[in-house]
Design an enzyme around this catalytic site. Structure first.
Site, PDB file in Angstrom:
ATOM      1  CG  ASP A   5      -5.204   8.047   4.451  1.00  0.00           C
ATOM      2  OD1 ASP A   5      -6.042   7.216   3.615  1.00  0.00           O
ATOM      3  OD2 ASP A   5      -4.273   7.390   4.903  1.00  0.00           O
ATOM      4  CD  GLU A  62      -8.132   5.081   2.780  1.00  0.00           C
ATOM      5  OE1 GLU A  62      -7.172   5.908   2.645  1.00  0.00           O
ATOM      6  OE2 GLU A  62      -8.554   4.538   3.875  1.00  0.00           O
TER       7      GLU A  62
END
Length: 122
Positions: A5, A62
């Site tokens: 992430d 994202e």
């Protein structure tokens, strides 16, 4: 599946790519938010996408909030995105209603690692 992430920020190290069984990289929203206005953010995002594809990893961008960002990412070869362009974060019950009432977005074409390696760059 294992994803790194916020790739490109904080503790995301290239060492992890060779030592851990990674399936995907998630491009941090700070790069995505600047894609269409900052050349460096675009170059970094493009580099992450190319590297991931050459390592046969999936990529998720994202924080996609605009059609311009989505189009730019598609042009770079990123097939998976998340962000407010589609929906804010939802509770589980709201997610079920959202999925049941929305028409799914068309899927972007997927490519094999060999196709990515053979494509012209520039």
């Amino acid at each position: 599946a294992i994803s790194i992430d916020d790739f490109g920020t904080g503790y995301s190290s290239l060492t992890y790519l060779s030592k851990l069984p990674i399936d995907a990289l998630k491009i941090d929203h700070t790069f995505v938010s600047q894609l269409t206005v900052d050349k460096n953010a675009a170059v970094i995002s493009n580099t992450i996408i190319n590297m991931a594809h050459r390592l046969n990893l999936d990529v998720v961008a994202e924080g996609v909030e605009t059609q311009g960002q989505l189009a730019f990412l598609h042009q770079l070869g990123c097939q998976s995105v998340q962000g407010f362009l589609y929906s804010p974060a939802l509770k589980a019950a709201d997610l079920v209603r959202f999925v049941q009432t929305k028409t799914p977005a068309p899927l972007l074409p997927r490519h094999t690692a060999a196709e990515w390696a053979a494509r012209p760059t520039g």
